[in-house]
Design a protein around this motif. Structure first.
Motif, short mmCIF file in Angstrom:
data_model
loop_
_atom_site.label_atom_id
_atom_site.label_comp_id
_atom_site.label_asym_id
_atom_site.label_seq_id
_atom_site.Cartn_x
_atom_site.Cartn_y
_atom_site.Cartn_z
N SER A 104 0.67 -1.23 -0.13
CA SER A 104 -0.01 0.03 -0.09
C SER A 104 0.58 1.16 -0.10
CB SER A 104 -0.73 -0.02 1.31
OG SER A 104 -0.15 0.12 2.38
N ALA A 105 2.04 1.09 0.04
CA ALA A 105 2.99 2.44 0.21
C ALA A 105 3.25 2.78 -1.15
CB ALA A 105 4.27 1.97 1.02
N PRO A 106 3.25 4.24 -1.32
CA PRO A 106 3.55 4.78 -2.60
C PRO A 106 5.07 4.48 -2.89
CG PRO A 106 3.44 6.51 -0.95
CD PRO A 106 2.97 5.37 -0.22
N PRO A 107 5.24 4.60 -4.34
CA PRO A 107 6.76 4.54 -4.63
C PRO A 107 7.61 5.55 -4.08
CG PRO A 107 5.24 4.93 -6.52
CD PRO A 107 4.27 4.93 -5.30
N GLU A 108 7.01 6.78 -4.01
CA GLU A 108 7.85 7.53 -3.27
C GLU A 108 8.72 7.22 -1.79
OE1 GLU A 108 5.45 9.44 -6.45
OE2 GLU A 108 4.82 8.05 -4.62
N ALA A 109 7.98 6.34 -1.02
CA ALA A 109 8.20 6.02 0.06
C ALA A 109 9.67 5.01 -0.03
CB ALA A 109 7.25 4.99 0.78
N LEU A 110 9.94 4.56 -1.19
CA LEU A 110 11.06 3.95 -1.38
C LEU A 110 12.30 4.88 -1.44
CD1 LEU A 110 10.33 0.82 -3.68
CD2 LEU A 110 10.75 0.76 -1.25
N LEU A 111 12.04 5.88 -2.27
CA LEU A 111 13.20 6.96 -2.45
C LEU A 111 13.38 7.69 -1.04
CD1 LEU A 111 14.66 8.60 -4.08
CD2 LEU A 111 12.99 10.17 -4.64
N ASP A 125 16.89 -1.10 -10.00
CA ASP A 125 16.68 -1.79 -10.96
C ASP A 125 16.03 -1.14 -12.10
OD1 ASP A 125 16.75 -3.80 -12.93
OD2 ASP A 125 15.66 -5.19 -11.59
N ALA A 126 16.62 -0.79 -13.38
CA ALA A 126 16.04 -0.01 -14.31
C ALA A 126 15.00 -1.04 -14.97
CB ALA A 126 17.03 0.44 -15.27
N ARG A 127 15.18 -2.28 -14.96
CA ARG A 127 14.23 -3.33 -15.66
C ARG A 127 13.07 -3.56 -14.64
NH1 ARG A 127 18.95 -7.32 -17.68
NH2 ARG A 127 20.34 -5.74 -18.25
N CYS A 128 12.87 -3.21 -13.49
CA CYS A 128 12.16 -3.49 -12.35
C CYS A 128 10.84 -2.86 -12.87
CB CYS A 128 12.55 -3.26 -11.07
SG CYS A 128 11.59 -4.10 -9.69
N SER A 129 9.55 -3.23 -12.64
CA SER A 129 8.26 -2.43 -12.94
C SER A 129 8.33 -1.34 -12.25
CB SER A 129 7.17 -3.37 -12.58
OG SER A 129 7.19 -3.82 -11.03
N VAL A 130 8.60 -1.11 -11.12
CA VAL A 130 8.42 0.31 -10.26
C VAL A 130 9.36 1.36 -11.08
CG1 VAL A 130 10.05 -0.22 -8.42
CG2 VAL A 130 8.31 1.25 -8.11
N ALA A 131 10.54 0.81 -11.50
CA ALA A 131 11.46 1.98 -12.14
C ALA A 131 10.83 2.17 -13.47
CB ALA A 131 12.77 1.21 -12.21
N ARG A 132 10.37 1.18 -14.08
CA ARG A 132 9.80 1.41 -15.51
C ARG A 132 8.41 2.24 -15.43
NH1 ARG A 132 10.33 -4.08 -16.19
NH2 ARG A 132 8.04 -4.51 -16.23
N HIS A 170 8.04 4.46 -13.05
CA HIS A 170 8.25 5.88 -12.51
C HIS A 170 9.85 6.12 -12.78
CE1 HIS A 170 4.56 6.05 -9.98
NE2 HIS A 170 4.80 4.55 -9.82
N PRO A 171 10.04 6.45 -14.00
CA PRO A 171 11.59 6.53 -14.31
C PRO A 171 12.24 7.83 -13.65
CG PRO A 171 10.04 7.24 -16.22
CD PRO A 171 9.24 6.56 -15.16
N GLU A 172 11.39 8.91 -13.22
CA GLU A 172 11.93 9.76 -12.38
C GLU A 172 12.50 9.34 -11.28
OE1 GLU A 172 7.70 9.47 -10.98
OE2 GLU A 172 8.85 9.27 -12.79
N LEU A 173 11.74 8.57 -10.35
CA LEU A 173 12.13 7.82 -9.07
C LEU A 173 13.47 7.08 -9.45
CD1 LEU A 173 8.74 6.91 -7.63
CD2 LEU A 173 10.25 9.00 -7.28
N HIS A 174 13.53 6.29 -10.45
CA HIS A 174 14.66 5.51 -10.80
C HIS A 174 15.92 6.47 -10.93
CE1 HIS A 174 17.52 2.46 -12.34
NE2 HIS A 174 17.47 3.22 -13.40
N ALA A 175 15.71 7.57 -11.62
CA ALA A 175 16.95 8.44 -11.67
C ALA A 175 17.19 9.45 -10.67
CB ALA A 175 16.54 9.48 -12.91
N ALA A 176 16.41 9.60 -9.55
CA ALA A 176 16.49 10.14 -8.36
C ALA A 176 17.18 9.24 -7.38
CB ALA A 176 15.16 10.61 -7.74
N ALA A 177 17.09 7.95 -7.63
CA ALA A 177 17.65 7.03 -6.68
C ALA A 177 18.98 6.92 -7.01
CB ALA A 177 16.93 5.64 -6.74
N HIS A 178 19.28 6.78 -8.30
CA HIS A 178 20.75 7.09 -8.71
C HIS A 178 21.40 8.09 -8.33
CE1 HIS A 178 21.40 2.89 -10.39
NE2 HIS A 178 20.27 2.86 -10.68
N ALA A 179 20.85 9.27 -8.46
CA ALA A 179 21.22 10.51 -8.13
C ALA A 179 21.69 10.70 -6.62
CB ALA A 179 20.35 11.66 -8.58
N GLU A 180 20.82 9.88 -5.93
CA GLU A 180 21.09 9.91 -4.53
C GLU A 180 22.54 9.20 -4.15
OE1 GLU A 180 20.55 11.03 -0.77
OE2 GLU A 180 19.24 11.67 -2.28
#
Length: 405
Positions: A118-125, A157-164, A166-176
């Protein structure tokens, strides 16, 4: 262990852990890898006649038995000694893990806790940013911090469904990760990785050992091998695909790859590594369950002419501990090159059996059992205040190569 290699489990806690003697230079003796787990068991009165024999205590005691060989992994203090501290599967309880001092800190994945559907993907970031602050503090204590991802670290993981999605969150994770100090290195040895998922993170710009005081003495090679004081380290987060083996896709499916892809990944493991970092354990290890270990990883390591001296992993929370693996070929290839086997276990004649080391440093179950054991002991009045979880980081030493630098 005694001189013959037999476990000395009848030693008291005090005998295991006398206060370190100070040398003229003020340096203490080798840190015993068992210290934290043994100390917790001692404080919980496990060996006393009135010890509460709760299931958590019994499980912690079983971990202690599996850990007994670990005391052979430390070396006397010297200019060439490189002390590694290994943890894994902290699942956002990193602040509860007591981290002993060392030269290199290794984290083999699942720094995040991706359990809540139930957590939003932003919670992972937000989790990653919290973990990054912790890593930044530890970077002040270690010359080098090396981490790989795990299946819970889906945003990386760029190939994971959550990263696909929400590419902006994937990019922000690697920027972190890129904002971390230069001595914090993120390794991902998976071939053909997506743009932005750099194989060696912050290490990619490090050259040799003549660096500023606040940077790690490390460099990377073309094969994605990180070299620190002549010691070669390679890491990859790839896991068994549960969608393939169980027909179920989990929320925490980061870096899960089908068999054919994993086979290609593990064939890229370089020869002659000192330390191999994977999130997944190899199949057949004493430190994993049959349903968890990766058979492709096991076969790839077995096919190497010069397999890794130390293999660090996590993932299987049930099998924390240390194991030794005999390897005749490793003895033949390393006895003449001064590999870590000779460093840890004395000189070997050509053709002798080498002993490689496997470490499963998953902290999740250790911390969970500690919490339950402390609660159970407190109810009986067996434990006074001030006892808290500390996990059990695993410690091992290697010698820097004489030609390093």
């Amino acid at each position: 262990v005694d001189s013959s290699g037999s476990p000395m489990l009848d030693l008291s806690w005090e005998q295991w852990h006398r206060p370190p003697k100070q040398s003229a230079q003020g340096e203490g003796e080798a840190y015993p890898p068992l210290t934290q787990l043994e100390q917790q068991l001692h404080l919980l009165c496990l060996d006393g006649d009135d010890a509460p024999q709760s299931q958590p205590l019994r499980e912690l005691a079983e971990m202690r038995v599996r850990m007994a060989p670990g005391s052979a992994l430390v070396l006397p203090a010297s200019a060439r000694r490189v002390r590694f501290v290994h943890i894994s599967d902290t699942h956002m309880r990193h602040a509860d893990v007591a981290i002993p001092n060392g030269d290199v800190l290794l984290h083999t994945g699942d720094i995040l806790a991706n359990y809540d559907v139930s957590a939003p993907p932003e919670a992972l970031l937000a989790q990653l940013r919290d973990a990054s602050k912790w890593l930044e503090r530890l970077a002040c204590r270690f010359e080098l911090v090396v981490l790989i991802a795990g299946n819970h670290d889906t945003l990386l993981d760029a190939r994971c469904s959550v990263a696909r999605r929400h590419p902006e969150l994937h990019a922000a994770a690697h920027a972190e990760l890129r904002r971390l100090p230069p001595n914090v290195v993120y390794l991902n040895g998976e071939p053909d990785d997506a743009p932005g998922d750099s194989t060696c993170g912050n290490a990619s710009g490090i050259e040799g050992e003549a660096l500023a005081e606040d940077a790690a003495r490390a460099r990377t090679e073309d094969a994605g091998v990180l070299t620190f004081r002549g010691l070669r380290i390679w890491g990859c987060p790839v896991n068994v695909s549960r969608a393939e083996t169980m027909g179920v896709r989990y929320l925490s499916d980061g870096f899960e790859r089908p068999t054919a892809q994993r086979r290609r990944v593990w064939l890229a493991i370089p020869e002659g590594l000192d330390v191999l970092l994977t999130h997944a354990p190899p199949a057949g290890s004493e430190l994993t369950q049959p349903c968890v270990g990766d058979g492709e990883l096991q076969r790839a390591i077995a096919a190497l002419d010069s397999p890794p001296d130390v293999h660090c992993f996590g993932h299987d929370h049930q099998c924390f501990g240390v194991a030794f693996v005999s390897d005749m070929r490793a003895a033949r290839t390393r006895s003449s090159s001064g590999g870590a086997h000779t460093q840890l276990h004395g000189a070997m004649a050509d053709g002798a059996t080498a002993v490689r080391v496997q470490l499963n440093a998953s902290q999740e179950r250790v911390l969970r059992m500690e919490r339950k054991a402390i609660t159970a002991a407190a109810r009986t009045g067996c434990v006074s205040g001030g006892v808290r979880e500390g996990g059990c980081a695993l410690v091992f030493d290697l010698l820097a190569r004489e030609n390093a630098g």
